[in-house]
Enzyme design. Structure first.
Site, short mmCIF file in Angstrom:
data_model
loop_
_atom_site.label_atom_id
_atom_site.label_comp_id
_atom_site.label_asym_id
_atom_site.label_seq_id
_atom_site.Cartn_x
_atom_site.Cartn_y
_atom_site.Cartn_z
N PHE A 178 17.23 46.84 -64.51
CA PHE A 178 18.38 45.53 -64.28
C PHE A 178 18.74 44.77 -65.25
CE2 PHE A 178 14.61 46.45 -61.73
CZ PHE A 178 14.87 45.53 -60.51
N ASP A 179 19.53 43.85 -65.25
CA ASP A 179 19.89 42.59 -66.34
C ASP A 179 19.23 41.76 -66.76
OD1 ASP A 179 21.20 40.65 -68.02
OD2 ASP A 179 22.44 40.30 -66.66
N GLY A 180 18.88 40.68 -68.07
CA GLY A 180 17.90 40.24 -67.78
C GLY A 180 18.53 38.32 -66.95
#
Length: 312
Positions: A178-180
């Protein structure tokens, strides 16, 4: 809520309890490579497309971008049931298709050919098939159509756009990256960055350090994944999750870590890239799927053969 025009229950697989399961809906173009067929549909129309699919219904479709992800999800189910045969907190996969049931036979045959554990095939004639996601309890929707994805997100369903690409199928366990900001978290800091630049964003993060970041569009999916992850010890888990974010660890990492802790969301590894390209680290991780809101990051992932999904 009306049922989709035609739902085919796959009697070859054990049906899951949708109130307990993590339901993932994938479109046919996300799970299989239908680019040639889609081109035919756009150029020659629905009748020609249907004729072609019927004539080739016993010819398995090539694997698409989300294929390896769905296979890995199936592996997790096997491991969960090995440790507890009565467990109902499983992944449940359904295919959502704009095909008619006549042209959909090839989709069903392809899934059976590869041994994919898909519970239901929903053939929907409506333009907006995402209206059926909530009634099936869908927690994640993967599509190759941008309008579909935007409609799903508007309906409050975690969703991402899958681009067709050549994928090296990684081995198990299931690895999800996941990206943030604007994916796991809200885009509040991104907005400050747009308005006030990096210095303003860093100051904002320091001031807000004790306050958890808002929820992003994929938080609900990540939380359910984390719940399943907690059934296993760190060493034995068939699920591994990663945070790969453009944030810098020194200035903007603390709030992200505190937020994950506050949510009770276990992440196996976190990488704070400080704006450095993500491709090399993704090539190292070899995830089954990588979620990001930046098209440049998606491009970088595709360049190293990582299956990617854009959260618009």
């Amino acid at each position: 809520m009306a049922e989709p025009e035609s739902t085919v229950i796959n009697t070859d697989v054990k049906q899951k309890d949708p109130s307990k399961a993590l339901v993932i809906a994938v479109t046919t173009r996300a799970i299989f490579n239908l680019e040639d067929e889609h081109k035919l549909y756009l150029e020659k129309g629905k009748e020609e497309y249907t004729r072609y699919q019927q004539a080739n219904q016993d010819k398995p479709l090539p694997q698409g971008t989300a294929f390896a992800f769905i296979q890995a999800v199936q592996y997790v189910n096997e491991k969960i049931l090995e440790s507890n045969p009565a467990e109902r907190d499983l992944f449940d996969i359904l295919v959502l298709s704009n095909n008619s049931p006549e042209s959909g036979a090839r989709i069903i045959n392809s899934a059976k050919h590869y041994g994919l554990e898909i519970s239901k095939f929903c053939f929907v004639s409506d333009e907006d098939s995402t209206q059926y996601l909530k009634s099936h309890g869908v927690k994640l929707f993967l599509s190759a159509d941008r309008t579909d994805v935007c409609n799903a997100l508007r309906r409050g369903v975690s969703a991402a756009l899958v681009f067709q690409q050549e994928v090296q199928a990684p081995s198990t366990p299931l690895r999800v990256v996941f990206d943030g900001d604007a994916v796991l978290f809200s885009n509040e800091t991104d907005q400050v960055f747009q308005e006030q630049g990096l210095e303003g964003a860093v100051q904002y993060e320091r001031a807000m350090e004790a306050v958890p970041i808002g929820e992003g569009p994929l938080k609900a999916f990540a939380m359910h994944l984390g719940k399943m992850r907690k059934k296993f010890g760190q060493e034995k888990s068939p699920i591994r999750t990663y945070l790969v974010t453009a944030r810098s660890g020194r200035d903007m990492g603390i709030r992200a870590i505190k937020t994950l802790r506050e949510w009770g969301l276990p992440i196996d590894e976190a990488f704070f890239m400080d704006g450095v390209p993500k491709g090399p680290i993704l090539a190292q991780i070899q995830p089954h799927i990588f979620f990001d809101d930046g098209l440049h990051n998606i491009q970088g992932a595709q360049n190293v053969g990582v299956p990617s999904a854009w959260v618009p």
